[in-house]
Design an enzyme around this catalytic site. Structure first.
Site: not given
Length: 250
Positions: A168, A55, A33
């Protein structure tokens, strides 16, 4: 055929587990990632296939719907696939979805837990999520659900006296702080930590009321985690002086 999920830890490449390193050394394919430190790939065999499936908000993104079939494809073609994911694969990492998909296609699975940024990043910044007399528990909440909204759990977390860690959530910072303001918690300390555990780590500390301005002034951004609660001020050498200085400049 085998899939091993490996948590890469919060950022610092030294914070991966020994078992995680062993899995990388044995892998035929490593799918990694965006938040994985590039030095971790040095543990791979020279002949191992390394596939970036990052991502990240505002950048090229490989969709989860594409990643799942790729895992099956590489496992069938090469053998042992290691899925290397930042933090811990089972803490907002969608790791279980990948495990379940692989199992449905007859692939053996294993999980190597990783150190989650939710507690490791605050710790590296000198912020304990719990400490006697200040905080007895903590919540870890996602900043964005699958529907793109704030989690309803945030409202519940904000009502408690616990430390609240939001992952996030930087793109919804004002909205998140609005939840706390609506509960009369304007003066509760907040810490935002960018690039936690790395050499370029940055921390901004303020209150629920002031943190958005502090972020704008500092230019701090993703990847970052948000810590809300009385413990957040423990990462500052003089929290009161910092807040007075900021008030005087406004």
């Amino acid at each position: 055929m085998k899939l091993t999920l490996v948590g890469a830890g919060p950022g610092d490449p030294d914070l991966i587990t020994v078992k995680g390193i062993r899995a990388l050394q044995q892998a035929d394919v490593v799918m990694y990632d965006a938040l994985v430190h590039p030095e971790l790939l040095d543990h791979c065999r020279p002949d191992a296939l390394k596939v970036y499936v990052g991502k990240r908000r505002g950048a090229y993104s490989c969709m989860q719907e594409d990643i799942n079939p790729l895992i099956v494809h590489y496992a069938r073609q090469y053998g042992h696939v290691v899925r290397l994911k930042g933090g811990d694969s089972f803490v907002f990492g969608r790791g279980y979805e990948e495990i379940e998909f692989a199992r449905q296609h007859g692939i053996e699975t294993a999980v190597v837990p990783g150190i989650s940024s939710s507690y490791a990043v605050p710790a590296a910044a000198g912020i304990p999520l719990t400490t006697r007399g200040i905080s007895e528990s903590f919540w870890v909440v996602t900043g964005t659900t699958k529907a793109g909204q704030l989690s309803s759990d945030l409202q519940l977390a904000a009502q408690s006296s616990a430390t609240v860690v939001v992952l996030m959530g930087m793109h919804k910072l004002a909205e998140i702080m609005g939840v706390f303001i609506g509960l009369g918690k304007d003066e509760v300390p907040v810490a935002i930590i960018q690039n936690g555990t790395l050499a370029d780590e940055r921390t901004v500390i303020g209150t629920v009321q002031t943190i958005c301005n502090r972020v704008d002034e500092s230019g701090i951004g993703n990847p970052a985690i948000i810590v809300v609660g009385e413990v957040a001020q423990l990462g500052a050498t003089d929290f009161v002086a910092l807040e007075k200085q900021h008030s005087a400049n406004c």
